[in-house]
Design an enzyme around this catalytic site. Structure first.
Site, short mmCIF file in Angstrom:
data_model
loop_
_atom_site.label_atom_id
_atom_site.label_comp_id
_atom_site.label_asym_id
_atom_site.label_seq_id
_atom_site.Cartn_x
_atom_site.Cartn_y
_atom_site.Cartn_z
N ARG A 42 50.38 31.03 32.84
CA ARG A 42 49.96 32.34 32.35
C ARG A 42 50.97 33.41 32.73
NH1 ARG A 42 50.96 34.52 36.36
NH2 ARG A 42 49.83 34.60 38.34
N HIS A 49 46.94 41.74 41.72
CA HIS A 49 46.25 41.69 43.02
C HIS A 49 44.89 42.38 42.97
CE1 HIS A 49 49.45 39.90 45.59
NE2 HIS A 49 50.22 40.33 44.60
N ASP A 51 42.30 40.59 41.37
CA ASP A 51 41.28 39.54 41.18
C ASP A 51 40.49 39.24 42.44
OD1 ASP A 51 43.47 38.19 42.32
OD2 ASP A 51 43.40 36.48 40.93
N SER A 144 52.30 30.79 37.41
CA SER A 144 51.12 30.01 37.73
C SER A 144 51.25 28.51 37.47
CB SER A 144 49.94 30.58 36.95
OG SER A 144 48.79 30.37 37.66
N SER A 145 52.43 27.98 37.81
CA SER A 145 52.59 26.52 37.65
C SER A 145 51.63 25.80 38.59
CB SER A 145 54.03 26.12 37.95
OG SER A 145 54.39 26.52 39.26
N ASP A 189 44.19 32.85 37.78
CA ASP A 189 45.08 31.86 37.19
C ASP A 189 44.29 30.68 36.60
OD1 ASP A 189 46.78 33.60 38.39
OD2 ASP A 189 47.42 32.25 39.98
C1 GLA Z 1 48.73 34.98 42.34
C2 GLA Z 1 47.29 34.57 42.65
C3 GLA Z 1 46.32 35.30 41.75
C4 GLA Z 1 46.55 36.80 41.77
C5 GLA Z 1 48.02 37.12 41.56
C6 GLA Z 1 48.33 38.58 41.73
O1 GLA Z 1 49.06 34.54 41.07
O2 GLA Z 1 47.13 33.18 42.49
O3 GLA Z 1 45.00 34.96 42.13
O4 GLA Z 1 46.07 37.36 42.95
O5 GLA Z 1 48.85 36.39 42.44
O6 GLA Z 1 47.73 39.33 40.74
#
Ligand code: GLA
Length: 465
Positions: A42, A49, A51, A144-145, A189
């Site tokens: 994604r 930050h 979520d 987000s791998s 993610d």
């Molecule tokens: C990483 C975390 C997410 C989120 C982002 C920042 O990707 O896995 O949960 O906190 O950082 O938005």
């Protein structure tokens, strides 16, 4: 940069990869693959930050994904193979408590999924599997791998055990499961990897999880550029990420104290502020925090004194693990989180009206807040964002956890070629070694669908589940 594929060609491309992977798994372990899972990475457009603070995010699933071919086994053993030789084969047994490999090992993401599923579904998850993994999401890029790997592994083990779990339930379960790797991350993610809808970004709210598709502005491209600084969440960036989570917990605790009876049973997250006065801009709560805490970095003892408690009590209350240091900035972190949540609200509105200019301004404001108040930028990201603005991006910002990784840029379709040429000349050319093409570090992503399970029939080829 690979040329963007239209939806049909993209799907065909991913299916071909799946077919190849299933055939390879059969060659490697002499077992037939019964299914292939696909979990996309994604890019987060806005809401950084927020979520884990129970506040909304606005990501979209991308063209890059993790595929896993699965061949169920009669025993409880999971054997992991990867088409990339740098990820050596691994093996573990399903259990409610699975010993981790050393931090950063790729098997930990499979183990995270396995342990989470066994804990949630007990004896229903008892069959292991041979799994062949292939990922096309650059790692340490903020795309987000790792969560895609967790999602694909979870789907693979569920499939091996013929257990069907609705995706929204999995999206609630897997964030906690992924904390196995030691990062206190939120739920964005996994949720977008599972629930994304093609052609749309996804607004996600948390606790409880809710999702809403949001259109992207027509005539504009989402261009993602790697800063060439890797930010591995299981490595150096992990403590910096966890520290931000703790700083927010500290802010919550202090606010609960200063709001007294108004905070009811207490704030679990900064997002709970939204329930105290619905409709009120969240940032209006900031003065309640800054009235008791100065903006500078504070020791735990100073924060404890402000609420009449001890450092030890605060450490227990906010679950502060050792090793995070003794310098916390709750006020600045809170200013970012609350203002970012307000930006997501305004961004959704702008997107609903096809207002790309306003959306771009909000992206820029988000970047400034991430840099100044959340302190998650770095010199390479700053240079990259600067180059992108010179090159005409409507909005440019870091994306994901920060500390390196990628930027996300909103660019008018017609401006994409000169935009890329400018970046190649000013950002990539001076930094890349000869033979390393700038084109492999920046991508035009289209909003793709969330995770899929392709069950395999006896004859070659894949059938959609
Ligand atoms: C990483 C975390 C997410 C989120 C982002 C920042 O990707 O896995 O949960 O906190 O950082 O938005």
């Amino acid at each position: 940069m690979t040329a963007p594929l239209d939806a049909g060609s993209h799907e065909a491309f991913e299916h071909d990869r799946g077919n190849r992977l299933a055939a390879d798994l059969r060659r490697i372990c002499r077992r037939r693959a019964t299914a292939v899972m696909r979990a996309p990475g994604r890019v987060n457009l806005l809401g950084e930050h927020t979520d884990y603070n129970g506040l909304p995010v606005l990501p979209m699933a991308i063209d890059r994904s993790v595929l896993v071919a699965v061949a169920p086994r009669p025993d409880a053993i999971v054997r992991l193979f990867n088409t990339a030789p740098r990820f050596a084969a691994r093996r573990y047994s399903l259990a409610g408590s699975i010993p981790p490999d050393p931090p950063g090992d790729w098997a930990n993401y499979s183990k995270a999924a396995a342990q989470g599923l066994v804990r949630a579904y007990g004896a229903r998850i008892r069959r292991g599997a041979d799994l062949l993994v292939e990922g096309t999401i650059p790692s340490g890029a903020g795309l987000s791998s790792s969560s895609a790997l967790v999602v694909a592994n979870a789907l693979a083990l569920l499939s091996a055990n013929q257990v069907d779990i609705p995706y929204p339930d999995l999206a609630e379960l897997l964030p906690a499961a992924e904390r196995y790797v030691g990062t206190l991350s939120g739920g964005m993610d996994q949720a977008v990897s599972l629930l994304a809808q093609p052609g749309h970004a996804l607004r996600i709210d948390f606790f409880p999880l809710r999702v809403r598709p949001v259109p992207l502005p027509p005539g504009h491209s989402v261009v993602v550029c790697h800063s060439l600084v890797e930010a591995e969440k299981s490595g150096a960036a992990r403590d910096a990420y966890n520290l931000r989570v703790i700083e927010c917990r500290l802010a919550c605790h202090v606010l609960t104290h200063t709001l007294g009876a108004r905070a009811g049973h207490g704030l679990r997250t900064l997002g709970d502020l939204a329930t105290l006065a619905p409709g009120r801009p969240l940032i209006d709560w900031l003065p309640r925090l800054s009235a008791v805490l100065p903006e500078r970095r504070l020791s735990l003892a100073e924060i404890a004194a402000a609420v009449g408690t001890t450092s030890e009590a605060l450490r227990i209350r906010c679950e502060i693990q050792p090793g995070l240091g003794d310098a916390f900035s709750p006020v600045r972190r809170t200013r970012h989180v609350l203002s970012e949540a307000d930006r997501v609200e305004r961004a959704e509105d702008a997107l609903a009206h096809g207002d790309a200019a306003t959306f771009g301004e909000l992206m820029d404001a988000s970047h400034a807040s991430c840099r100044d108040d959340y302190e998650i930028s770095c010199p390479a990201l700053e240079d990259l964002v600067g180059c992108a603005r010179e090159a005409g991006a409507l909005g440019a910002r870091l994306t994901g956890a920060g500390f390196g990784g990628c930027t996300v840029n909103l660019v008018r379709d017609a401006d994409v070629p000169p935009f890329l040429a400018h970046l190649d000349r000013t950002f990539y050319a001076p930094r890349l070694r000869q033979g390393d093409a700038a084109a492999s570090h920046r991508f035009i992503f289209h909003p793709r669908r969330g995770a899929e399970v392709w069950r395999r029939q006896e004859q070659p080829g894949l059938a959609s589940a």
